[in-house]
Design an enzyme around this catalytic site. Structure first.
Site, PDB file in Angstrom:
ATOM      1  N   HIS A   1       0.835  -1.200   0.000  1.00 21.33           N
ATOM      2  CA  HIS A   1       0.000   0.000   0.000  1.00 21.33           C
ATOM      3  C   HIS A   1       0.874   1.256   0.000  1.00 21.33           C
ATOM      4  O   HIS A   1       0.851   2.010  -0.963  1.00 21.33           O
ATOM      5  CB  HIS A   1      -1.012   0.025   1.151  1.00 21.33           C
ATOM      6  CG  HIS A   1      -1.933  -1.138   1.171  1.00 21.33           C
ATOM      7  ND1 HIS A   1      -2.718  -1.471   0.090  1.00 21.33           N
ATOM      8  CD2 HIS A   1      -2.182  -2.074   2.122  1.00 21.33           C
ATOM      9  CE1 HIS A   1      -3.412  -2.554   0.371  1.00 21.33           C
ATOM     10  NE2 HIS A   1      -3.101  -2.945   1.602  1.00 21.33           N
TER      11      HIS A   1
ATOM     12  N   ASP B   1      -5.016  -7.940  -3.636  1.00 21.53           N
ATOM     13  CA  ASP B   1      -5.370  -7.786  -2.232  1.00 21.53           C
ATOM     14  C   ASP B   1      -6.664  -8.504  -1.883  1.00 21.53           C
ATOM     15  O   ASP B   1      -6.699  -9.713  -1.764  1.00 21.53           O
ATOM     16  CB  ASP B   1      -5.421  -6.296  -1.896  1.00 21.53           C
ATOM     17  CG  ASP B   1      -5.432  -6.013  -0.397  1.00 21.53           C
ATOM     18  OD1 ASP B   1      -5.482  -6.967   0.387  1.00 21.53           O
ATOM     19  OD2 ASP B   1      -5.388  -4.838  -0.007  1.00 21.53           O
TER      20      ASP B   1
END
Length: 433
Positions: free
Chosen positions: A261, A312
């Site tokens: 991220h 993800d």
């Protein structure tokens, strides 16, 4: 001898027309030569052939949340409560069934290697299975069945937040101490299609005094970093340091580490990550779905951080869309087009992603794994596209053929396991019913 003839191929030196790829006995590329037409006995791959895509960040069980958590607003933190509820339903058998289908969906999208950020270790309540790695073993088996490689990033998860014990829902994620976690991980073994790595869930879930111990385990090391502003704020209050600074102090950063991220960073954070060669894995479809924000991709690349990509939570499994979304995010963030070139985006999809997972792949070169992804140039999305820009228009639906280690896993858009949609439906409905 297995050979594949590529109408066009994305090679390290650029796109080439008429390329013959010969597979060596060990499943690597034995030769790359020019051929105007497909020789007798060669399998013809249509469109533009890319090296295999790498999905550098996956939580396989999150796929069962798709279409169930998007319509009623909320926040990252309320979404997390739904995720915990789902986690409580899984055991090694149901996880194998679900993950097999999820990894097959990835293969259909051109993914030949996945990094599984795995923290669902124990039974509900924290009870150990007879094999303490039963859940991880199920993931490895699932990837093997689906025909793709896996790097199992076994995740250390010791706290429910900074100075906060794990909750009842989180007990199955935790080994209690970093030492107990490392002892369990030592029981995992790599093989021809499996690498074993490690992960620090986050600075929320691993206390400062345990970070260095986790980082001592060999292999790729991944960590959720600054996905939410609340994480940064809590870290500053507790330690007077940003999460990136905390990791740097503990010796966590470096070329084998990937920050997942890396959304809410200071200029100093970017300098620490880039200066240490720490990679950054962006997951733009998830970061958009969870309203995380848009990370500084261009600045990280310029500072020296290799960029990789992940799906993800699998709200979307489409590596081409993930790559395109990084560039679109940059455009929205800066008001400038062309922040990342097609070559940089393909590198993030391929060689940089594989490297972040401990594999020397993502290239159509002698000695690299013979992983090939044929994207059609004649669909309603790609017709008329220049080959060099097709990755800015194509989607996973345009993937025709996927070869992993020289063997066909997907042909004509169909996985060798059969109807993957039906597999997913059966696995997911079984969990929620």
């Amino acid at each position: 001898m297995i050979t594949y003839w590529c109408e066009h191929a994305w090679l390290t030196g650029g796109i080439a027309r008429g390329v013959l790829v010969t597979v060596a006995e060990d499943g690597t590329v034995g030769a790359v030569t020019a051929a105007d037409t497909a020789p007798t006995g060669a399998t013809a791959l249509p469109g533009l052939v890319f090296p295999g895509f790498a999905n550098a960040h996956s939580h396989a069980f999150h796929r069962a949340l798709r279409g169930r958590t998007h319509g009623d607003g909320g926040t990252f933190w309320t979404w997390r409560e739904r995720m915990y509820a789902l986690a409580g339903k899984l055991d090694p058998d149901t996880y194998l069934t679900l993950a097999r289908a999820v990894y097959a969906e990835m293969a259909l999208a051109g993914i030949t290697c996945v990094g599984e950020f795995h923290y669902l270790h124990h039974a509900p309540g924290g009870r150990r299975y007879a094999d303490p790695n039963a859940m991880g073993v199920a993931l490895v088996e699932a990837a093997r069945d689906a025909g793709i490689r896996i790097t199992l990033l076994d995740t250390c998860y010791l706290a429910g937040g900074i100075d906060t014990p794990v909750s009842a829902e989180q007990l199955r994620f935790s080994d209690g101490t970093a030492g107990a976690w490392a002892e369990r991980v030592a029981g995992l073994r790599p093989d021809a299609t499996t690498r074993i790595g490690s992960a620090i869930h986050s600075v929320r879930a691993v206390p400062r005094e345990s970070l260095a111990e986790v980082a001592q385990v060999e292999g790729p090391l991944h960590v959720h970093l600054s996905e939410q502003p609340a994480e940064n704020e809590a870290c500053l209050v507790a330690y007077g340091r940003t999460p990136t600074e905390l990791l740097a102090d503990a010796g966590v950063l470096g070329p084998r580490t990937t920050a997942v991220h890396a959304t809410h960073l200071t200029a100093g954070d970017i300098g620490l990550l880039g200066g240490s060669g720490t990679g950054a894995c962006f997951c733009p479809t998830t970061e958009g779905d969870l309203a995380d924000g848009i990370g500084p991709a261009r600045e990280l690349l310029d500072a020296g951080s290799p960029l990789s990509l992940g799906s993800d939570q699998h709200a979307v499994v489409d590596p081409l869309t993930e790559a395109r979304s990084v560039e679109h995010g940059e455009r929205l963030r800066t008001g400038q087009r062309g922040r990342l070139s097609p070559d940089e985006l393909v590198t993030a999809l391929t060689s940089a992603g594989h490297a972040s997972l401990g594999w020397d792949g993502g290239r159509i070169e002698v000695g690299a794994p013979a992983d090939l992804v044929a994207v059609r140039l004649d669909t309603v999305r790609t017709a008329g596209c220049l080959p060099g820009q097709v990755m800015l228009a194509a989607t996973a639906s345009d993937v025709d053929t996927v070869v992993v280690g020289g063997r066909v896993v997907v042909s004509g858009g169909v996985h060798r396991l059969g109807d993957v949609g039906a597999m997913l439906g059966k696995a997911i409905e079984g969990l929620w019913s």
